[in-house]
Design a protein around this motif. Structure first.
Motif, PDB file in Angstrom:
ATOM      1  N   ARG B  76     -17.835   4.485  -3.504  1.00  0.00           N
ATOM      2  CA  ARG B  76     -16.510   3.937  -3.823  1.00  0.00           C
ATOM      3  C   ARG B  76     -15.509   5.081  -3.771  1.00  0.00           C
ATOM      4  O   ARG B  76     -15.694   6.110  -4.427  1.00  0.00           O
ATOM      5  CB  ARG B  76     -16.505   3.282  -5.212  1.00  0.00           C
ATOM      6  CG  ARG B  76     -15.143   2.697  -5.580  1.00  0.00           C
ATOM      7  CD  ARG B  76     -15.121   2.085  -6.975  1.00  0.00           C
ATOM      8  NE  ARG B  76     -15.717   0.767  -7.058  1.00  0.00           N
ATOM      9  CZ  ARG B  76     -15.145  -0.347  -6.601  1.00  0.00           C
ATOM     10  NH1 ARG B  76     -13.971  -0.297  -5.996  1.00  0.00           N
ATOM     11  NH2 ARG B  76     -15.751  -1.513  -6.736  1.00  0.00           N
ATOM     12  N   THR B  78     -11.627   5.863  -4.448  1.00  0.00           N
ATOM     13  CA  THR B  78     -10.474   5.291  -5.140  1.00  0.00           C
ATOM     14  C   THR B  78      -9.348   6.304  -5.216  1.00  0.00           C
ATOM     15  O   THR B  78      -9.585   7.491  -5.472  1.00  0.00           O
ATOM     16  CB  THR B  78     -10.877   4.875  -6.580  1.00  0.00           C
ATOM     17  OG1 THR B  78     -11.992   3.992  -6.502  1.00  0.00           O
ATOM     18  CG2 THR B  78      -9.727   4.150  -7.283  1.00  0.00           C
ATOM     19  N   ALA B  82      -6.662   7.220  -0.648  1.00  0.00           N
ATOM     20  CA  ALA B  82      -7.983   6.846  -0.122  1.00  0.00           C
ATOM     21  C   ALA B  82      -7.894   6.413   1.336  1.00  0.00           C
ATOM     22  O   ALA B  82      -8.738   6.770   2.158  1.00  0.00           O
ATOM     23  CB  ALA B  82      -8.584   5.734  -0.977  1.00  0.00           C
ATOM     24  N   GLU B 101      -5.954  -5.811   0.097  1.00  0.00           N
ATOM     25  CA  GLU B 101      -6.913  -6.052  -0.975  1.00  0.00           C
ATOM     26  C   GLU B 101      -7.769  -7.264  -0.612  1.00  0.00           C
ATOM     27  O   GLU B 101      -7.273  -8.255  -0.084  1.00  0.00           O
ATOM     28  CB  GLU B 101      -6.118  -6.289  -2.278  1.00  0.00           C
ATOM     29  CG  GLU B 101      -6.866  -6.946  -3.427  1.00  0.00           C
ATOM     30  CD  GLU B 101      -7.869  -6.038  -4.113  1.00  0.00           C
ATOM     31  OE1 GLU B 101      -8.262  -5.038  -3.510  1.00  0.00           O
ATOM     32  OE2 GLU B 101      -8.261  -6.358  -5.251  1.00  0.00           O
ATOM     33  N   ARG B 118     -12.161  -3.570   0.842  1.00  0.00           N
ATOM     34  CA  ARG B 118     -11.044  -3.115   0.004  1.00  0.00           C
ATOM     35  C   ARG B 118     -11.151  -3.830  -1.335  1.00  0.00           C
ATOM     36  O   ARG B 118     -11.056  -5.056  -1.394  1.00  0.00           O
ATOM     37  CB  ARG B 118      -9.724  -3.459   0.709  1.00  0.00           C
ATOM     38  CG  ARG B 118      -8.490  -3.230  -0.140  1.00  0.00           C
ATOM     39  CD  ARG B 118      -7.806  -1.923   0.177  1.00  0.00           C
ATOM     40  NE  ARG B 118      -6.614  -1.783  -0.660  1.00  0.00           N
ATOM     41  CZ  ARG B 118      -5.379  -1.971  -0.232  1.00  0.00           C
ATOM     42  NH1 ARG B 118      -5.171  -2.299   1.025  1.00  0.00           N
ATOM     43  NH2 ARG B 118      -4.358  -1.815  -1.047  1.00  0.00           N
ATOM     44  N   ASP B 119     -11.391  -3.065  -2.365  1.00  0.00           N
ATOM     45  CA  ASP B 119     -11.627  -3.643  -3.684  1.00  0.00           C
ATOM     46  C   ASP B 119     -10.880  -2.789  -4.709  1.00  0.00           C
ATOM     47  O   ASP B 119     -11.478  -1.933  -5.370  1.00  0.00           O
ATOM     48  CB  ASP B 119     -13.145  -3.671  -3.957  1.00  0.00           C
ATOM     49  CG  ASP B 119     -13.470  -4.212  -5.339  1.00  0.00           C
ATOM     50  OD1 ASP B 119     -12.856  -5.221  -5.731  1.00  0.00           O
ATOM     51  OD2 ASP B 119     -14.327  -3.617  -6.022  1.00  0.00           O
ATOM     52  N   ASP B 120      -9.574  -3.011  -4.800  1.00  0.00           N
ATOM     53  CA  ASP B 120      -8.730  -2.156  -5.642  1.00  0.00           C
ATOM     54  C   ASP B 120      -9.175  -2.192  -7.099  1.00  0.00           C
ATOM     55  O   ASP B 120      -9.664  -3.204  -7.594  1.00  0.00           O
ATOM     56  CB  ASP B 120      -7.262  -2.580  -5.520  1.00  0.00           C
ATOM     57  CG  ASP B 120      -6.683  -2.203  -4.158  1.00  0.00           C
ATOM     58  OD1 ASP B 120      -7.439  -1.624  -3.349  1.00  0.00           O
ATOM     59  OD2 ASP B 120      -5.510  -2.488  -3.911  1.00  0.00           O
ATOM     60  N   GLN B 121      -8.990  -1.063  -7.756  1.00  0.00           N
ATOM     61  CA  GLN B 121      -9.384  -0.922  -9.159  1.00  0.00           C
ATOM     62  C   GLN B 121      -8.127  -0.754 -10.014  1.00  0.00           C
ATOM     63  O   GLN B 121      -7.410   0.228  -9.857  1.00  0.00           O
ATOM     64  CB  GLN B 121     -10.289   0.306  -9.323  1.00  0.00           C
ATOM     65  CG  GLN B 121     -11.548   0.259  -8.469  1.00  0.00           C
ATOM     66  CD  GLN B 121     -12.583  -0.689  -9.029  1.00  0.00           C
ATOM     67  OE1 GLN B 121     -13.201  -0.418 -10.048  1.00  0.00           O
ATOM     68  NE2 GLN B 121     -12.754  -1.833  -8.368  1.00  0.00           N
ATOM     69  N   VAL B 124      -5.152   0.228  -8.243  1.00  0.00           N
ATOM     70  CA  VAL B 124      -5.216   1.444  -7.422  1.00  0.00           C
ATOM     71  C   VAL B 124      -6.106   1.176  -6.211  1.00  0.00           C
ATOM     72  O   VAL B 124      -7.191   0.600  -6.330  1.00  0.00           O
ATOM     73  CB  VAL B 124      -5.773   2.635  -8.239  1.00  0.00           C
ATOM     74  CG1 VAL B 124      -5.834   3.887  -7.366  1.00  0.00           C
ATOM     75  CG2 VAL B 124      -4.917   2.883  -9.462  1.00  0.00           C
ATOM     76  N   ARG B 125      -5.621   1.641  -5.076  1.00  0.00           N
ATOM     77  CA  ARG B 125      -6.328   1.450  -3.814  1.00  0.00           C
ATOM     78  C   ARG B 125      -7.776   1.948  -3.910  1.00  0.00           C
ATOM     79  O   ARG B 125      -8.026   3.063  -4.360  1.00  0.00           O
ATOM     80  CB  ARG B 125      -5.585   2.249  -2.752  1.00  0.00           C
ATOM     81  CG  ARG B 125      -5.988   2.019  -1.356  1.00  0.00           C
ATOM     82  CD  ARG B 125      -5.148   2.911  -0.466  1.00  0.00           C
ATOM     83  NE  ARG B 125      -3.785   2.414  -0.307  1.00  0.00           N
ATOM     84  CZ  ARG B 125      -3.436   1.595   0.695  1.00  0.00           C
ATOM     85  NH1 ARG B 125      -4.310   1.214   1.585  1.00  0.00           N
ATOM     86  NH2 ARG B 125      -2.186   1.188   0.794  1.00  0.00           N
ATOM     87  N   SER B 126      -8.718   1.097  -3.512  1.00  0.00           N
ATOM     88  CA  SER B 126     -10.121   1.487  -3.620  1.00  0.00           C
ATOM     89  C   SER B 126     -10.935   0.804  -2.519  1.00  0.00           C
ATOM     90  O   SER B 126     -10.683  -0.345  -2.169  1.00  0.00           O
ATOM     91  CB  SER B 126     -10.663   1.085  -5.002  1.00  0.00           C
ATOM     92  OG  SER B 126     -11.986   1.545  -5.158  1.00  0.00           O
ATOM     93  N   TYR B 127     -11.877   1.544  -1.974  1.00  0.00           N
ATOM     94  CA  TYR B 127     -12.715   1.018  -0.898  1.00  0.00           C
ATOM     95  C   TYR B 127     -14.184   1.194  -1.236  1.00  0.00           C
ATOM     96  O   TYR B 127     -14.589   2.228  -1.774  1.00  0.00           O
ATOM     97  CB  TYR B 127     -12.441   1.760   0.418  1.00  0.00           C
ATOM     98  CG  TYR B 127     -11.036   1.621   0.916  1.00  0.00           C
ATOM     99  CD1 TYR B 127     -10.663   0.569   1.746  1.00  0.00           C
ATOM    100  CD2 TYR B 127     -10.061   2.544   0.543  1.00  0.00           C
ATOM    101  CE1 TYR B 127      -9.355   0.431   2.201  1.00  0.00           C
ATOM    102  CE2 TYR B 127      -8.754   2.419   0.988  1.00  0.00           C
ATOM    103  CZ  TYR B 127      -8.406   1.368   1.821  1.00  0.00           C
ATOM    104  OH  TYR B 127      -7.121   1.238   2.262  1.00  0.00           O
TER     105      TYR B 127
END
Lengths: 748, 153
Positions: B76, B78, B82, B101, B118-121, B124-127
């Motif tokens: 992951r 983040t 990212a 997202e 793409r799985d934002d946390q 916040v941008r997260s991959y």
């Protein structure tokens, strides 16, 4: 949106302009900063524009990166590369102190450097006029201003280490250490040319202007015309809006909308009148980087190089590091003068990428070569395994002495990491139909718990892969492929399922990396594996070519199959990958008294050669069809259809194909290198050695070879030509296996 | 346990979350179209090809379930930068209007076939980056290398 600026800061000529320019620049910068959607890249240049607006941007001097290439697909490309000031050709134009007006303004206004003490300024435009004012403000004495718009010009600059005297067209000599020229502009059309434009020369403005651009490329600024700062900003803004509108239309089209929005009005920008000045009445440098003068160009024309394309190559004008940016227009003008034609009117220059020099290292990028590690690679490394690069996999070739490893397996028990073996999980009621179709042999009657060996052929009948597939449950199968072949087989199966048999119930999952696979081989393998599992290993209840699922070393969801690539009793244990190291350490711990030995790929290759098992790609090649490699028994031509069947039918009918045979040299100490040729009495090539090793089991050299059909009978005498051009004699063996041809060691 | 590497200022994190249970199913999630992902209670489901879904979290109840936990490594990445790191090693357009997202894709990352989600946390941008397990070490090193200029170390 990406804004690419070649200079270290945005602003172009506004950066060294007057107060009004600086205020306009501050406003523009503020407007850009307010737009979060704009990414600004400074110290960067678009080096090339390719089909469909694929652009390469060279970015330099970043905190962590010296230079890199950014590739982007622009929906729309707006080129605002502006103009470069053109040098004037006259005697002495290479002397230090001869300077362009933009250079003088940059030095005084941007860097606070006074470029000289006493200046002569030759001006044909506002830039020259502004330079006069800027120099005066910087305390430079203006000795003379020559206005080209009134026909005044410079004839010569002279001096020892720099400009000392300037001679003008009236013959007047003026003492000065600085000669500033402002005689015109060269438009930087390179990117437009790369987009297919053929800029045309506008004599009224003494420069090239764009003529026709593709819809997805727009131009603004000095590239297209002149105007006040406000007019230029207004034009740029209109072009930017048009680009955005067009981009939106493109996006809508991508998303299925059918509307074709208007192209958007692009306002025109007028051009100012400008006198045409290229060369004075004297000769001087045209190409500063290649040391080519106007005299050289005239001489070239005199010698018969009466085409610019030839004269360029003869004189090398335009072939230096500057690549024509600065000198191309002057060269065209001077060459035209030499051959008595206005070349500017009839020609255009060709601009090829890259516009700016790019380091080879930048083009190559980071050296990223993917590699694959088995889940127990760390153990191999800590046990001095010699690494073998096998495709992307890094595998243990051996741990010091491969022949000793072979002896350990044949006499006791050994373990090898075969995790790279391709594994495909197959589920569904139609899996047997798929197997029947892609393998040459029969699969429909494979019982749960059984494993079968299969060969796959491509549609041309050429062997593409082999391996075993086991039936783990009523509708669950596990296919194994060669270590390098997993990807190819995966694509092959998908291809058939998606294009020819979409209605079949087959669910495929590539699970190669999901299992750590360890083959336990040797007469003591049953004893060793039995210490780690409750699975019944009794020879009568778990026979050769059978598979079981269960728990090994406390790890659930394992499967193990009893197969024999090495020719020994062996169990291949497949555990979920994360438990690979655990299994290996348990095998070693529990096999201590059995002297369990880790063996590598080399020992495995020796043992399979002793058994006469071929390796796809080693003992077969791109022409090796299904028949003739020793597995003819497996090809079931009575099946209704399977991949490669028509070609195999023809192969069999045609005959005359090479055969894979076991070969032994008469001198047991000679190991003919792989690819050694097999020749007849007339030295015609009749085959080749495909695999060869010294066999520690037999104490002699052994080979596999492809030979022509008439040489394939057991007992046939062969001559093998070695690389040192000596010839050794050998014979074809009756069996493909050099060792244990009956397979009794497998079936204990 | 997840292994985490962060940038100096904490803006970027790269975590090895390979041990998260992952499953392959062939039915039951038809609402999740190829190219998309969806959160369902304790599961994250995505699809990158027709009739196949990857499920993170608890084991799905379908008949045919293949355990991918050991097949795939999972990282992951983040942080606001990212996508800039990934842009250096992946040709896919990661712009918000192309890969927003919940987007999912199978693509090449540093030359390796990889699933990307793409799985934002917390906004916040997260991959999530899922290469085959054997490429795990390579991929981890490549992401760290690409992230160096952004302070990932």
């Amino acid at each position: 949106m990406i804004l690419v600026e070649e200079e270290p800061a945005l602003g172009g000529h506004l950066r060294f302009g007057d107060d009004g320019d600086l205020q306009a620049l501050a406003n523009l910068r503020a407007a850009i900063e307010a737009q979060t959607a704009i990414e600004v890249m400074t110290d960067a240049v678009v080096a090339g524009r390719y089909d469909h607006n694929w652009v390469s941007v060279v970015q330099r001097d970043m905190a962590h990166v010296e230079e890199r290439l950014v590739l982007a697909r622009a929906k729309h490309l707006v080129v605002a590369a502006g103009t470069l000031e053109r040098p004037y050709v006259f005697k002495g134009n290479d002397l230090p102190g001869v300077m362009l007006s933009t250079a003088a303004r940059r030095l005084t206004n941007l860097y606070a450097v006074k470029p000289g003490d006493k200046a002569v300024v030759l001006t044909a435009n506002q830039s020259g006029d502004a330079a006069v004012a800027d120099l005066e403000r910087a305390g430079v004495e203006i000795a003379a201003v020559l206005d080209a718009r009134n026909g005044e010009t410079v004839v010569e600059a002279s001096g020892r280490k720099g400009v000392q005297t300037v001679v003008d067209s009236s013959g007047k000599r003026t003492d000065a250490d600085l000669l500033v020229t402002a005689i015109g502009w060269t438009t930087s059309t390179a990117l437009l040319n790369m987009a297919g434009d053929r800029p045309v020369y506008e004599s009224r403005a003494a420069r090239f202007l764009p003529s026709s651009l593709p819809l997805n490329v727009l131009a603004t600024g000095g590239l297209v015309g002149d105007g006040t700062t406000d007019q230029l900003i207004e034009h740029g803004s209109a072009v930017g809006r048009a680009a955005a509108r067009r981009a939106k239309t493109v996006k809508a089209t991508w998303q299925g909308a059918t509307s074709h929005a208007a192209r958007g009005e692009i306002p025109t920008l007028d051009v100012d009148d400008h006198p045409e000045l290229f060369r004075s009445t004297t000769h001087g440098f045209v190409d500063y980087s290649e040391d080519v003068t106007s005299k050289d160009l005239l001489a070239a024309a005199e010698e018969g190089y009466d085409s610019m394309e030839l004269a360029k190559r003869y004189t090398t004008a335009g072939m230096g590091p500057v690549q024509g940016k600065v000198e191309a227009v002057n060269a065209l003008a001077v060459h035209g003068e030499a051959i008595g034609a206005s070349l500017l009117e009839t020609s255009t220059t060709t601009w090829r990428p890259p516009y700016a020099p790019i380091r080879l290292g930048t083009l190559a990028g980071r050296n990223r070569e993917p590699f694959r590690h088995s889940p127990i690679q760390s153990w191999h490394e800590s046990h001095n395994a010699k690494p073998l690069v096998a495709g992307q996999w890094i595998r243990p070739d051996h741990y010091g002495d491969p022949e000793a490893e072979v002896r350990a397996v044949r006499s006791g028990v050994g373990i090898i990491d075969v995790s790279p073996l391709g594994k495909i999980d197959l589920r569904g009621t139609d899996v047997p139909r798929l197997l029947e179709f892609v393998y040459v042999n029969k699969w429909s009657k494979l019982q749960v718990g059984k494993v079968r060996y299969g060969v796959m052929c491509a549609e041309d009948g050429v062997i593409m892969d082999d391996g075993v597939t086991g039936r783990l449950g009523p509708d669950r199968y596990m296919m194994s492929t060669t270590s390098g072949g997993a990807g190819v087989v995966w694509n092959w199966l998908n291809d058939w399922l998606q294009t020819s048999f979409p209605e079949w119930d087959v669910k495929m999952t590539a699970v190669t990396d999901g299992y750590a696979s360890i083959n336990v081989a040797g007469p003591n393998s049953r004893e060793l594996v039995g210490r780690l599992t409750e699975i019944d290993l009794d020879a009568d209840r778990f026979g050769y070519m059978e598979v079981r699922t269960g728990t090994v070393a406390g790890v659930t969801d394992c499967f193990l199959w009893r197969i024999g690539f090495t020719g020994e009793l062996s169990y291949e244990i497949h555990v979920p990958a994360g438990y690979g190291l655990w299994l290996l350490e348990n095998l070693i711990e529990f096999g201590k008294d059995l002297e369990v030995t880790a063996f590598g790929v080399e020992a495995q290759r020796i043992m399979r050669l002793e058994k006469g098992h071929f390796i796809v790609g080693q003992d077969t090649d791109g022409l090796t069809q299904g028949f003739g490699v020793g597995t003819d028994w497996a090809i079931k031509m009575d099946k209704p259809d399977f991949a490669g069947k028509p070609e195999l039918a023809w192969q069999k009918e045609r005959g005359g194909y090479p055969r894979l045979v076991a070969v032994q040299t008469d001198d047991p100490t000679v190991v003919p290198p792989e690819a050694s040729q097999i020749i007849d009495a007339s030295e015609n090539i009749k085959g080749r050695i495909t695999s060869s090793r010294h066999s520690p089991t037999l104490g002699r050299s052994i080979c596999l070879a492809q030979v022509e059909e008439n040489l394939a009978q057991g007992g046939q005498r062969l001559n093998i030509r070695l690389p040192d051009e000596t010839t050794v004699t050998a014979k074809v063996m009756a069996d493909q296996a050099h060792f244990d041809p009956e397979g009794t060691r497998l079936r204990v | 346990m997840a292994k985490v590497v962060s940038s100096n200022d904490g803006d970027l994190t790269l975590s090895d979350v390979s041990l998260t249970p992952k499953w392959r199913v062939f039915s039951g999630f038809e609402d999740v179209r190829p190219g998309a992902s969806m959160r369902l209670n304790d599961q994250l489901v995505w699809s990158v090809s027709p009739d196949e879904w990857t499920v993170l979290g608890s084991r799905p109840g379908e008949d045919d379930v293949v355990d991918l936990t050991h097949v795939r490594a999972m990282f992951r990445l983040t942080g606001v930068n990212a996508s800039r790191i990934l842009a250096k090693i992946c040709a896919l357009d990661l712009g918000d209007d192309i890969f927003p997202e919940e987007a999912a894709a199978r693509t090449l990352v540093a030359g390796v076939a990889t699933e990307l989600v793409r799985d934002d946390q917390d906004g916040v941008r997260s991959y999530l980056i899922l290469p085959s397990r054997s490429f795990g070490l390579y991929m981890y090193d490549v992401i760290l290398d690409a992230g160096g200029e952004f302070g990932l170390a």
